[in-house]
Structure formats: structure tokens, C-alpha cells
Enzyme design. Structure first.
Site, PDB file in Angstrom:
ATOM      1  N   HIS A  62     -23.082  -9.511 -26.387  1.00 24.21           N
ATOM      2  CA  HIS A  62     -22.288  -9.681 -25.160  1.00 24.21           C
ATOM      3  C   HIS A  62     -21.396  -8.458 -25.003  1.00 24.21           C
ATOM      4  O   HIS A  62     -20.403  -8.317 -25.713  1.00 24.21           O
ATOM      5  CB  HIS A  62     -21.476 -10.987 -25.314  1.00 24.21           C
ATOM      6  CG  HIS A  62     -20.554 -11.272 -24.178  1.00 24.21           C
ATOM      7  ND1 HIS A  62     -19.575 -12.257 -24.251  1.00 24.21           N
ATOM      8  CD2 HIS A  62     -20.444 -10.726 -22.942  1.00 24.21           C
ATOM      9  CE1 HIS A  62     -18.920 -12.298 -23.105  1.00 24.21           C
ATOM     10  NE2 HIS A  62     -19.421 -11.375 -22.301  1.00 24.21           N
ATOM     11  N   MET A  64     -18.679  -6.515 -23.480  1.00 25.26           N
ATOM     12  CA  MET A  64     -17.473  -6.522 -22.641  1.00 25.26           C
ATOM     13  C   MET A  64     -16.916  -5.107 -22.662  1.00 25.26           C
ATOM     14  O   MET A  64     -15.862  -4.832 -23.248  1.00 25.26           O
ATOM     15  CB  MET A  64     -16.477  -7.553 -23.188  1.00 25.26           C
ATOM     16  CG  MET A  64     -16.913  -8.979 -22.908  1.00 25.26           C
ATOM     17  SD  MET A  64     -16.016 -10.191 -23.891  1.00 25.26           S
ATOM     18  CE  MET A  64     -17.029 -10.185 -25.352  1.00 25.26           C
TER      19      MET A  64
END
Ligand code: DX5
Ligand code: ZN
Length: 215
Positions: A62, A64
Site C-alpha cells: 500500500h 502512501m
């Protein structure tokens, strides 16, 4: 329900043992934060390539980070299986998704709590996974924002209408107490950090099996 333990909530002193304790899960969720897209810094490429040598789990990375297009091939080479970028982090989300697939990896797209999910509908054919943030990204251990689950329902409806096959995953504040509720919206995969790693390592496999049976 697929369960994706989030390594962010683990004890970084003994990463290998921590990963081993959740190895019966479906995916290992790896939160990469750059201190710019989100107000926190976690871990990055060297950690992922190093744990890749010790684990056969599917790595659900993920990102970010701002302008993730700068690093997609590096994360692919580090051993990611799924690479998820944020709709809000780039002007070139479609290009990112295409690049991830061209690298032979599964492409994911995530939306923060205030981003309407309809914004990404045109990109769904390019997605293998959609990650609905159910907290503001940046930190583990926050409380789920229930309104965000409505996006899961919209995605599940859209998936049926279109016949597309992206996985619907949610991230943030999910635990045993609200997983059935989340499943009722059509959730297919749940990221779980603090709710899972708060158990002693020897208890985690049993918890994961219980959670997998939900939904
Ligand atoms: C938050 C991260 C999450 C986090 C979830 O920005 O994306 O993956 O680790 O942690 P919990 O399950 O504790 O909310
Ligand atoms: Zn995450």
C-alpha cells in the site's frame, strides 16, 4: 473473507517471527509512507526486499507516497505482488495501474475517506484491487469511519453490473467486532493491524481462521 495483516502493527524487533505468526493469512499488507502524502514515515524498499527472502505470502503493498509512478518498478522488483497507489497521490493514476500490470503485478487503487468512490469508476477496468480507506491514512490503531463502508457497497454493486473482477479491500479500524458488519456491505478482504497483532503471536493463527470464516 480474505485477511491481510498489516505489518505496521507488528513488533519491528522481530519481523520474521511476526510474519511467521500470521503466515496463514491471505495477504501480508505492507504500508509504505513517505512523510509527505501522509504525516508519518514507515518503511520502504529495503525492508520489503529483505522480508521477501523469508516469506512466501502474497505481499499487498500500500503506497502512501506522492507520485508513486517514480517507484513502481522498484517495488515490483522488491517482491510486491499487489501494488496499490492512491487516487489522491498522482495525476496519472491510470498510467500507474497500467504500469503495475505491465510489470506482471496486480494493480490496486485506493481512496481516502473524503474521496467519492465514483471518481475512480472509470479506472476500475484497470484495477485488480480497490482499497477503501476506512480511516485517514497515516497511522494504525484508529477508529473505523462507518460512512466509508457505503463505498464498499457502491463498488460491490458496480462489480456486479460490470462483471469486473477487482478485489474489494478495506483498511483501517477493522477488527473482530465490526468485520461481519463490513462484510454485509460486500467487503471481500480486510486489512487488520492492531486488532490482530495485539494477540500473542501463538494466538494469531486461530484468530485469523475465525476471521476468514466471516462473510
Ligand atoms: C493506515 C494503514 C493501515 C493500518 C491499519 O494508514 O494504511 O494499513 O496499518 O491499522 P489498523 O488495523 O490498526 O487500523
Ligand atoms: Zn494500509
Amino acid at each position: 473473507m480474505k485477511i491481510a495483516p498489516s505489518l505496521l502493527a507488528s513488533d519491528f524487533n522481530s519481523l520474521c517471527d511476526e510474519i511467521q505468526s500470521v503466515s496463514c493469512a491471505d495477504l501480508l499488507h505492507l504500508d509504505v509512507m513517505d512523510g509527505i502524502f501522509v504525516p508519518n514515515i514507515s518503511f520502504g524498499l529495503p525492508v520489503i526486499s529483505s522480508i521477501r527472502k523469508k516469506s512466501d505470502m502474497l505481499f499487498d503493498v500500500h503506497l502512501m507516497i506522492t507520485e508513486p509512478e517514480r517507484y513502481l518498478s522498484e517495488f515490483a522488483a522488491a517482491g510486491a505482488d499487489y501494488i496499490t497507489v492512491h487516487q489522491e497521490s498522482t495525476e496519472r493514476a491510470a498510467e500507474c495501474l497500467k504500469t503495475i500490470r505491465s510489470l506482471g503485478k496486480k494493480a490496486g487503487l485506493s481512496v481516502k475517506p473524503l474521496t467519492p468512490v465514483q471518481e475512480i469508476f472509470p479506472l476500475l477496468p484497470l484495477c485488480d484491487l480497490v482499497l477503501v480507506m476506512t480511516v485517514e491514512p497515516g497511522f494504525g490503531g484508529q477508529k473505523l469511519i462507518p460512512d466509508c463502508l457505503e463505498k464498499v457497497r457502491l463498488l460491490a454493486d458496480r462489480k456486479k453490473e460490470t462483471g469486473l473482477s477487482f478485489l474489494i479491500e478495506a483498511d483501517g479500524g477493522i477488527g473482530g467486532e465490526n468485520l461481519s458488519y463490513a462484510a454485509s456491505f460486500g467487503l471481500e478482504a480486510a486489512v487488520m493491524g492492531s486488532a490482530l497483532f495485539r494477540f500473542a503471536p501463538e494466538r494469531r493463527a486461530e484468530e485469523i481462521h475465525k476471521l476468514q470464516a466471516i462473510g
